[in-house]
Scaffold this active site. Structure first.
Site, mmCIF file in Angstrom:
data_model
loop_
_atom_site.group_PDB
_atom_site.id
_atom_site.type_symbol
_atom_site.label_atom_id
_atom_site.label_comp_id
_atom_site.label_asym_id
_atom_site.label_seq_id
_atom_site.Cartn_x
_atom_site.Cartn_y
_atom_site.Cartn_z
ATOM 1 N N CYS A 84 28.199 -6.013 30.099
ATOM 2 C CA CYS A 84 28.200 -6.946 28.895
ATOM 3 C C CYS A 84 27.284 -7.243 28.033
ATOM 4 O O CYS A 84 25.833 -7.712 28.445
ATOM 5 C CB CYS A 84 29.076 -7.652 29.240
ATOM 6 S SG CYS A 84 29.171 -9.703 28.442
ATOM 7 N N CYS B 248 27.015 -11.343 28.586
ATOM 8 C CA CYS B 248 26.244 -12.067 29.905
ATOM 9 C C CYS B 248 26.089 -10.972 30.552
ATOM 10 O O CYS B 248 25.640 -11.425 32.028
ATOM 11 C CB CYS B 248 27.726 -12.798 30.346
ATOM 12 S SG CYS B 248 29.160 -11.378 31.197
ATOM 13 N N CYS C 249 35.549 -9.456 28.982
ATOM 14 C CA CYS C 249 34.678 -9.146 30.067
ATOM 15 C C CYS C 249 35.120 -9.852 31.408
ATOM 16 O O CYS C 249 35.751 -10.780 31.331
ATOM 17 C CB CYS C 249 33.126 -9.705 29.884
ATOM 18 S SG CYS C 249 32.044 -10.052 30.740
ATOM 19 N N CYS D 206 32.733 -13.158 31.851
ATOM 20 C CA CYS D 206 32.274 -14.290 30.881
ATOM 21 C C CYS D 206 33.670 -14.502 29.546
ATOM 22 O O CYS D 206 33.761 -15.209 28.722
ATOM 23 C CB CYS D 206 31.303 -13.927 29.726
ATOM 24 S SG CYS D 206 31.282 -12.583 28.796
ATOM 25 N N CYS E 120 38.850 1.648 24.751
ATOM 26 C CA CYS E 120 37.991 1.769 23.425
ATOM 27 C C CYS E 120 37.829 0.744 23.218
ATOM 28 O O CYS E 120 38.070 -0.675 22.995
ATOM 29 C CB CYS E 120 39.038 1.724 22.722
ATOM 30 S SG CYS E 120 38.895 1.880 20.899
HETATM 31 ZN ZN LIG Z 1 30.491 -10.617 29.635
#
Ligand SMILES: [Zn+2]
Length: 179
Positions: A88, A91, A137, A140, A160
């Site tokens: 991510c 984060c 995510c 976060c 996607c």
């Molecule tokens: Zn994250």
């Protein structure tokens, strides 16, 4: 040269030094420092929007926090085939392995499974008159993209994703040497 003549020289030197420092600061400001980014910390983050706005670049913020979608075929990873792990970008949470990435024709990086259970969260999304599953995510809550049921085996799923909210870390060279 008397000491009196040194003073203008010192002023010029000081000006040169300070302009160099300013240039350095400007560079840092382009990529904001994000103290919440970690590849090892798995504690959930629950931060107000104002904090994210400060620590993310405007491009990442627009997708991660404002649920924007980058244009198809525009991101850096849609046809990328490097071996490694995707994290991510907000984060640092591990999301996907390159082994689960497949050549999708949709124009966005697509994966058939996440790296581990809990990597992402699934939320119903009825925006734009569509019935979709939003993928966030797991650490976060950043908006990453959507999940569809038209992916390849073994899962039949298609995650996607938006390239801008993904960070890629290539596998270490020793695993390359084995090939
Ligand atoms: Zn994250």
């Amino acid at each position: 040269m008397t000491p009196r003549h040194w003073i203008p020289l010192l002023v010029v030197a000081a000006l040169l030094l300070s302009s160099g420092t300013l240039a350095g600061q400007r560079q840092t400001m382009e990529k904001p420092l994000n103290p919440y980014y970690s590849r090892t910390d798995i504690h959930k983050l629950n931060l107000p929007d104002a904090v994210w706005k400060k620590v993310l670049s405007p491009e990442v913020y627009a997708v991660a926090r404002k649920k924007g979608t980058e244009e198809a075929f525009s991101g850096k990873f849609w046809d990328y085939t490097g071996k490694g792990t995707y994290y991510c970008a907000a984060c640092g949470n591990a999301l996907f392995r390159s082994d689960a990435k497949f050549a999708s024709t949709c124009g966005w990086p697509s994966f058939f499974e996440v790296v581990r259970k809990g990597s992402v969260l699934y939320l119903p999304d009825h925006s734009y008159g569509m019935d979709r599953t939003e993928v966030q995510c797991g650490r976060c809550g950043a908006h990453l993209g959507h999940l569809f049921d038209d992916g390849p085996p073994p899962t039949g799923k298609r995650f996607c994703m938006n390239s801008i909210v993904l960070d890629f870390e290539p596998d270490k060279p020793e695993s390359k040497a084995k090939r």
